[in-house]
Design a protein around this motif. Structure first.
Motif, PDB file in Angstrom:
ATOM      1  N   VAL B 233      85.357   9.884   8.823  1.00 34.02           N
ATOM      2  CA  VAL B 233      84.689  10.496   9.979  1.00 34.02           C
ATOM      3  C   VAL B 233      84.727  12.006   9.763  1.00 34.02           C
ATOM      4  O   VAL B 233      85.797  12.558   9.518  1.00 34.02           O
ATOM      5  CB  VAL B 233      85.453  10.158  11.277  1.00 34.02           C
ATOM      6  CG1 VAL B 233      84.825  10.876  12.465  1.00 34.02           C
ATOM      7  CG2 VAL B 233      85.520   8.665  11.504  1.00 34.02           C
ATOM      8  N   VAL B 234      83.577  12.647   9.817  1.00 29.99           N
ATOM      9  CA  VAL B 234      83.559  14.113   9.746  1.00 29.99           C
ATOM     10  C   VAL B 234      82.794  14.624  10.960  1.00 29.99           C
ATOM     11  O   VAL B 234      81.666  14.196  11.215  1.00 29.99           O
ATOM     12  CB  VAL B 234      82.908  14.617   8.441  1.00 29.99           C
ATOM     13  CG1 VAL B 234      82.898  16.140   8.413  1.00 29.99           C
ATOM     14  CG2 VAL B 234      83.641  14.075   7.222  1.00 29.99           C
ATOM     15  N   VAL B 235      83.428  15.499  11.719  1.00 29.01           N
ATOM     16  CA  VAL B 235      82.798  16.051  12.920  1.00 29.01           C
ATOM     17  C   VAL B 235      82.656  17.562  12.738  1.00 29.01           C
ATOM     18  O   VAL B 235      83.640  18.251  12.466  1.00 29.01           O
ATOM     19  CB  VAL B 235      83.632  15.755  14.181  1.00 29.01           C
ATOM     20  CG1 VAL B 235      82.922  16.301  15.418  1.00 29.01           C
ATOM     21  CG2 VAL B 235      83.891  14.267  14.321  1.00 29.01           C
ATOM     22  N   GLU B 236      81.424  18.029  12.876  1.00 28.01           N
ATOM     23  CA  GLU B 236      81.162  19.462  12.773  1.00 28.01           C
ATOM     24  C   GLU B 236      80.973  19.983  14.188  1.00 28.01           C
ATOM     25  O   GLU B 236      80.053  19.547  14.890  1.00 28.01           O
ATOM     26  CB  GLU B 236      79.912  19.678  11.933  1.00 28.01           C
ATOM     27  CG  GLU B 236      79.909  21.004  11.204  1.00 28.01           C
ATOM     28  CD  GLU B 236      78.694  21.136  10.303  1.00 28.01           C
ATOM     29  OE1 GLU B 236      78.345  20.151   9.612  1.00 28.01           O
ATOM     30  OE2 GLU B 236      78.092  22.215  10.321  1.00 28.01           O
ATOM     31  N   VAL B 237      81.842  20.887  14.608  1.00 24.37           N
ATOM     32  CA  VAL B 237      81.732  21.446  15.953  1.00 24.37           C
ATOM     33  C   VAL B 237      81.040  22.799  15.844  1.00 24.37           C
ATOM     34  O   VAL B 237      81.527  23.695  15.154  1.00 24.37           O
ATOM     35  CB  VAL B 237      83.123  21.583  16.604  1.00 24.37           C
ATOM     36  CG1 VAL B 237      82.998  22.155  18.004  1.00 24.37           C
ATOM     37  CG2 VAL B 237      83.822  20.229  16.640  1.00 24.37           C
ATOM     38  N   LYS B 238      79.889  22.912  16.504  1.00 25.04           N
ATOM     39  CA  LYS B 238      79.083  24.132  16.383  1.00 25.04           C
ATOM     40  C   LYS B 238      79.053  24.908  17.695  1.00 25.04           C
ATOM     41  O   LYS B 238      79.184  24.304  18.773  1.00 25.04           O
ATOM     42  CB  LYS B 238      77.638  23.770  16.008  1.00 25.04           C
ATOM     43  CG  LYS B 238      77.463  23.257  14.584  1.00 25.04           C
ATOM     44  CD  LYS B 238      75.991  22.943  14.354  1.00 25.04           C
ATOM     45  CE  LYS B 238      75.724  22.394  12.961  1.00 25.04           C
ATOM     46  NZ  LYS B 238      75.747  23.412  11.918  1.00 25.04           N
ATOM     47  N   ALA B 239      78.840  26.212  17.606  1.00 22.77           N
ATOM     48  CA  ALA B 239      78.596  27.045  18.791  1.00 22.77           C
ATOM     49  C   ALA B 239      77.335  26.513  19.466  1.00 22.77           C
ATOM     50  O   ALA B 239      76.469  25.923  18.802  1.00 22.77           O
ATOM     51  CB  ALA B 239      78.424  28.490  18.384  1.00 22.77           C
ATOM     52  N   GLU B 240      77.203  26.749  20.770  1.00 23.53           N
ATOM     53  CA  GLU B 240      76.125  26.095  21.514  1.00 23.53           C
ATOM     54  C   GLU B 240      74.732  26.386  20.940  1.00 23.53           C
ATOM     55  O   GLU B 240      73.915  25.466  20.790  1.00 23.53           O
ATOM     56  CB  GLU B 240      76.181  26.503  22.985  1.00 23.53           C
ATOM     57  CG  GLU B 240      75.346  25.547  23.817  1.00 23.53           C
ATOM     58  CD  GLU B 240      75.523  25.741  25.310  1.00 23.53           C
ATOM     59  OE1 GLU B 240      76.389  26.540  25.700  1.00 23.53           O
ATOM     60  OE2 GLU B 240      74.797  25.101  26.064  1.00 23.53           O
ATOM     61  N   ALA B 241      74.467  27.658  20.577  1.00 26.92           N
ATOM     62  CA  ALA B 241      73.147  28.011  20.047  1.00 26.92           C
ATOM     63  C   ALA B 241      72.900  27.278  18.731  1.00 26.92           C
ATOM     64  O   ALA B 241      71.798  26.770  18.474  1.00 26.92           O
ATOM     65  CB  ALA B 241      73.054  29.518  19.844  1.00 26.92           C
ATOM     66  N   ASP B 242      73.943  27.222  17.888  1.00 33.11           N
ATOM     67  CA  ASP B 242      73.805  26.529  16.598  1.00 33.11           C
ATOM     68  C   ASP B 242      73.566  25.039  16.808  1.00 33.11           C
ATOM     69  O   ASP B 242      72.809  24.400  16.067  1.00 33.11           O
ATOM     70  CB  ASP B 242      75.072  26.725  15.748  1.00 33.11           C
ATOM     71  CG  ASP B 242      75.261  28.173  15.337  1.00 33.11           C
ATOM     72  OD1 ASP B 242      74.262  28.918  15.377  1.00 33.11           O
ATOM     73  OD2 ASP B 242      76.397  28.547  15.003  1.00 33.11           O
ATOM     74  N   TYR B 243      74.214  24.499  17.830  1.00 30.80           N
ATOM     75  CA  TYR B 243      74.038  23.065  18.123  1.00 30.80           C
ATOM     76  C   TYR B 243      72.597  22.796  18.560  1.00 30.80           C
ATOM     77  O   TYR B 243      71.965  21.837  18.095  1.00 30.80           O
ATOM     78  CB  TYR B 243      75.027  22.627  19.206  1.00 30.80           C
ATOM     79  CG  TYR B 243      74.803  21.210  19.673  1.00 30.80           C
ATOM     80  CD1 TYR B 243      75.178  20.130  18.885  1.00 30.80           C
ATOM     81  CD2 TYR B 243      74.186  20.952  20.907  1.00 30.80           C
ATOM     82  CE1 TYR B 243      74.961  18.823  19.303  1.00 30.80           C
ATOM     83  CE2 TYR B 243      73.970  19.654  21.335  1.00 30.80           C
ATOM     84  CZ  TYR B 243      74.355  18.596  20.536  1.00 30.80           C
ATOM     85  OH  TYR B 243      74.124  17.312  20.950  1.00 30.80           O
ATOM     86  N   GLU B 244      72.075  23.661  19.428  1.00 33.25           N
ATOM     87  CA  GLU B 244      70.686  23.499  19.890  1.00 33.25           C
ATOM     88  C   GLU B 244      69.722  23.553  18.707  1.00 33.25           C
ATOM     89  O   GLU B 244      68.757  22.791  18.638  1.00 33.25           O
ATOM     90  CB  GLU B 244      70.323  24.582  20.913  1.00 33.25           C
ATOM     91  CG  GLU B 244      71.115  24.515  22.220  1.00 33.25           C
ATOM     92  CD  GLU B 244      70.908  23.208  22.987  1.00 33.25           C
ATOM     93  OE1 GLU B 244      69.874  22.563  22.774  1.00 33.25           O
ATOM     94  OE2 GLU B 244      71.809  22.832  23.766  1.00 33.25           O
TER      95      GLU B 244
END
Lengths: 63, 364
Positions: B233-244
């Motif tokens: 399992v790999v989870v990439e947590v992004k800043a909100e703008a990057d996620y959008e």
């Protein structure tokens, strides 16, 4: 009345899992089954009420 | 002398503690820290009880040893002592249950989530479906077969790397609905603390609110078959703008893929792409050399399917074969991928059918 108190005390200690050999012998020789059965039912209800109360206490602590 | 020994021990201990740990992770969420704090609280309660009980026991053994003339007591019962050692542990257990209940309540509170993702375990990959967005993809192991078979050096993220990581926004509550397509798996990222079984026919819930952008890695933690160790399992947590931006990119990519399906490919293009699809989705069972495992997984070389009718070959990949380990790949592979891998299997590993199929002819 004295018989009922003895029965409640006997059942209470049975809940704890602790009883002196002398008291156990007395209960089995002198006690009536019906008295112990009623005491057992009442203390079961009390025990469940205590568990329920403790859960409610824990929930209050959470909130 | 004592100082020298203490210094020597501390010099050995400092680098050692940096290299490995035996305690649980503190994690990167408020909930994981809460679980860690609860764990430490219970741990220290147990330490105090252990020291007290074993202290009294060892002191008694030493103080009243036979060589000093101690004579054992012979008595049957002591109701007072028995009541004390029954009541005190009960009170300690109830006291521990109160903070534990608080933490459990937090763990199970999946309400008011900002993002909802269905996580489905497959043998041996994870599928992520974003319920509020039209995003649906599989996450496969990205470690090369050469590294697994010791033909290449192992990279630092060996067996903890995937082609498509799960992407979530930072500081947003993400609710996971965890289930399985085949056998029981378990979805676990140590830094998120909570581990949930993925059970076919059941939906388990979990949630996370990560406070630090970054990449967090975990594994399947329920023995699920031959490649259980190969579905990280790999989870990439992004800043909100990057996620959008990532969400927009995924949607654009989906449109582009839909366009690809109607494109005409040459046989060489299909074989080149099919090799990659084969290594990612088929090699686990049929083996990288196409020889399979006798008695378990059939070979592709000389296979009656891969050298038989094209329609039957496509059908078994699209729909699988019930009663066997051959799963249906219609959800897992695009039309282009299916056309590519069919073409590859018919023209590789010693098979030379010389035919190929266009993605537009794949009926899913």
């Amino acid at each position: 009345m004295r018989e009922w108190i003895r029965a409640f005390v006997g059942v209470f200690f049975a809940f704890l899992g602790v009883q002196s050999e002398a008291d156990r012998r007395y209960d089995f020789e002198k006690g009536r089954f019906s008295v112990f059965a009623v005491a057992g039912l009442i203390l079961t209800f009390v025990f469940l009420s205590i568990v329920y109360g403790l859960v409610q206490l824990a929930l209050i602590y959470v909130q | 002398m004592t100082k020298a020994i203490t210094l020597a021990i501390s010099l050995i201990a400092i680098p050692a503690s940096a290299d490995w740990q035996i305690n649980m992770n503190e994690g990167v969420t408020a909930l994981s820290r809460e679980i860690f704090d609860l764990h430490m609280l219970i741990f220290w309660i147990c330490v105090v009880i252990g020291v007290a009980v074993f202290g009294v026991m060892f002191y008694s053994i030493f103080k009243f040893r036979k060589s000093k003339g101690a004579v054992s007591e012979h008595w049957h019962e002591n109701t007072t002592v028995e009541v004390v050692w029954t009541v005190i542990p009960s009170i300690i257990l109830i006291a521990m249950a109160i903070p534990a209940t608080a933490t459990l309540m937090d763990m199970y509170d999946t309400s008011e989530a900002d993002v909802e993702i269905q996580v489905t375990g497959y043998q041996w990959k994870w599928r992520y479906q974003y319920l509020d967005e039209d995003i649906d993809f599989f996450s496969n192991l990205a470690t090369s077969r050469e590294e697994i078979t010791n033909e290449a050096a192992k990279n630092p993220n060996y067996l903890l790397e995937v082609d498509n990581p799960l992407v979530i926004p930072v500081n947003k509550k993400v609710r996971f609905l965890i289930t399985s397509n085949d056998v029981i798996h378990s979805w676990w990222v140590p830094n998120f603390a909570v581990k949930k079984d993925a059970i076919p026919g059941f939906v388990n819930e979990s949630w996370v609110k990560v406070e630090e952008p970054g990449v967090y890695r975990g594994q399947c933690t329920e023995l699920c078959g031959k490649e259980h160790g190969f579905m990280p399992v790999v989870v990439e947590v992004k800043a909100e703008a990057d996620y959008e931006q990532w969400v927009a990119d995924q949607k654009a990519m989906k449109l582009a893929m839909a366009g690809e399906a109607s494109k005409e490919f040459s046989m060489d293009e299909l074989i080149a792409q099919g090799e990659g699809v084969y290594n990612m989705s088929c090699a686990g069972c049929h083996q990288p050399n196409g020889q399979g495992i006798p008695g378990a997984f059939p070979a592709i070389t000389g296979s009656t399917i891969a050298t038989g009718e094209m329609d039957k070959h496509i059908d078994i990949i699209v729909n699988g074969k019930s009663g066997t380990a051959m799963q249906a790949f219609k959800e897992q592979l695009s039309a282009v991928d299916i056309a590519a891998v069919v073409t590859y299997q018919r023209n590789a590993f010693g098979n030379s059918m010389g035919d190929f199929i266009q993605p537009s002819a794949i009926q899913k």
